[in-house]
Design an enzyme around this catalytic site. Structure first.
Site, PDB file in Angstrom:
ATOM      1  CG  ASN A  66      61.644-128.285 -40.663  1.00 15.02           C
ATOM      2  OD1 ASN A  66      61.050-129.223 -40.852  1.00 15.02           O
ATOM      3  ND2 ASN A  66      62.355-127.875 -39.648  1.00 15.02           N
ATOM      4  CB  CYS A 127      61.684-140.514 -34.642  1.00 17.77           C
ATOM      5  SG  CYS A 127      62.841-139.973 -36.072  1.00 17.77           S
ATOM      6  CE  LYS A 164      70.250-133.320 -36.484  1.00 13.82           C
ATOM      7  NZ  LYS A 164      70.051-133.104 -37.786  1.00 13.82           N
ATOM      8  CG  ASN A 191      66.957-132.819 -34.642  1.00 19.62           C
ATOM      9  OD1 ASN A 191      66.597-131.927 -35.555  1.00 19.62           O
ATOM     10  ND2 ASN A 191      66.675-134.211 -34.974  1.00 19.62           N
ATOM     11  N   GLY A 265      73.002-125.814 -42.090  1.00 19.43           N
ATOM     12  CA  GLY A 265      71.389-126.245 -42.620  1.00 19.43           C
ATOM     13  C   GLY A 265      70.782-124.948 -43.316  1.00 19.43           C
ATOM     14  CB  THR A 266      68.479-122.565 -41.752  1.00 19.37           C
ATOM     15  OG1 THR A 266      67.712-123.503 -40.870  1.00 19.37           O
ATOM     16  CG2 THR A 266      67.477-121.389 -42.250  1.00 19.37           C
TER      17      THR A 266
END
Length: 320
Positions: A66, A127, A164, A191, A265-266
């Site tokens: 993603n 980020c 995270k 992550n 999650g997924t």
């Protein structure tokens, strides 16, 4: 099945993973969100973000790529609409935040500091730092520590700050240690590592952005390795484990490696009931193996055969 995220008690260890359930509105159509240990929101940014161009998701063998790009309405809409809805539903909200600079992370923490219903803050360190040639915070122990220290100093003392971590770093233990030294009350890992696929029919990258984060069962061994290393180095630090959890067995594997909370999650993309199913399966597995408490299984794989369980008070003492 009770567990603790720092000093915050959760009814059970299963939470959503950031970015996979938005802020819970969609999942609330299927079940009561209060049945989860917590709902981890998508990563909130100061300003609204449209995200990256499409296509931004692509299936891979045993996984999903993603490059959504932190799409979201920004912190103002989150505080006015999304967080109140979570609170009304009785859900424990772990708010994920993302920024392009230390100042932005700090500003987000300041906005959330007095917001009712925030159980914890998850700091998404994957980020790019716009003040450092776009280098990702999570790949630098010093930069990660600086972000965490700023957020910790800004947030209320009773709201845990969770760092995270990304797996594609030279030394994840060094980054974890830097975050803890900076004031992180807990860690979350992993992550998504960076991946890429190419469509052999179009002969172009599957994602418009080229690369994207890889999630799903393909990354679970990577998650287990990271959890194992960090728990071995920092046994007193609570860890939220995630990465490829589709079943209760998967969740138990992360718990045995050192996680006291597990995020899903997924799996939610094809099974909106995945969290509750995994919780039920995990509870059955623990009972079958003779565990009276979830806490007795946390990090058990590290201990020699026949060693007694470590209790929460043991973990607290080992971190002193």
């Amino acid at each position: 099945m009770r567990t603790y995220l720092a000093h915050v008690e959760l009814a059970n260890p299963i939470t959503t993973a950031a970015g996979c359930a938005a802020s819970g509105a969609e999942l609330s159509q299927f079940f009561d969100l209060a049945r989860l240990g917590a709902v981890v929101t998508r990563s909130i940014t100061m300003a609204p973000r449209a995200g990256r161009p499409t296509p931004r998701m692509a299936e891979t063998p045993s996984g999903l790529l993603n490059a959504v790009g932190l799409q979201g309405p920004g912190v103002d809409v989150f505080l006015e609409q999304e967080l109140p809805r979570l609170v009304e539903r009785g859900a424990r909200a772990v708010v994920s935040i993302a920024g392009g600079s230390i100042a932005e992370y700090t500003a987000l923490a300041r906005r959330l500091a007095d917001a009712p219903g925030v159980a914890a803050i998850e700091v998404n360190l994957s980020c790019p730092n716009v003040e450092d040639l776009g280098r990702v915070f999570a790949r630098d122990p010093a930069a990660s520590a600086e972000v965490i220290a700023s957020v910790r100093a800004t947030m209320r003392y009773d709201v845990p700050v969770v760092a995270k971590l990304a797996p594609d770093v030279a030394d994840i233990v060094a980054v974890a240690r830097g975050c803890v030294d900076g004031g992180a009350d807990a860690l979350a890992m992993i992550n998504t590592p960076l991946g890429m696929s190419i469509d052999v029919d179009t002969m172009r990258p599957s994602l418009a952005a080229g690369t994207g984060g890889l999630s799903g069962p393909a990354i679970r061994p990577l998650a287990v390795r990271c959890l194992w290393q960090v728990h071995a180095a920092l046994p007193g630090v609570p860890i939220v484990g995630m990465g490829g959890v589709l079943t209760g067995r998967d969740a138990l594997e992360l718990i045995l490696a050192g996680a006291c909370v597990v995020s899903v999650g997924t799996a939610l993309f094809h099974d909106p009931y995945a969290c509750l199913r995994i919780l039920r399966e995990l509870e059955d597995l623990l009972k079958e193996r003779g565990f009276e408490r979830l806490a007795d299984a946390v990090g058990l794989a590290h201990r020699p055969p026949g060693a007694g369980p470590r209790h929460r008070i043991d973990l607290e003492e080992s971190s002193l």
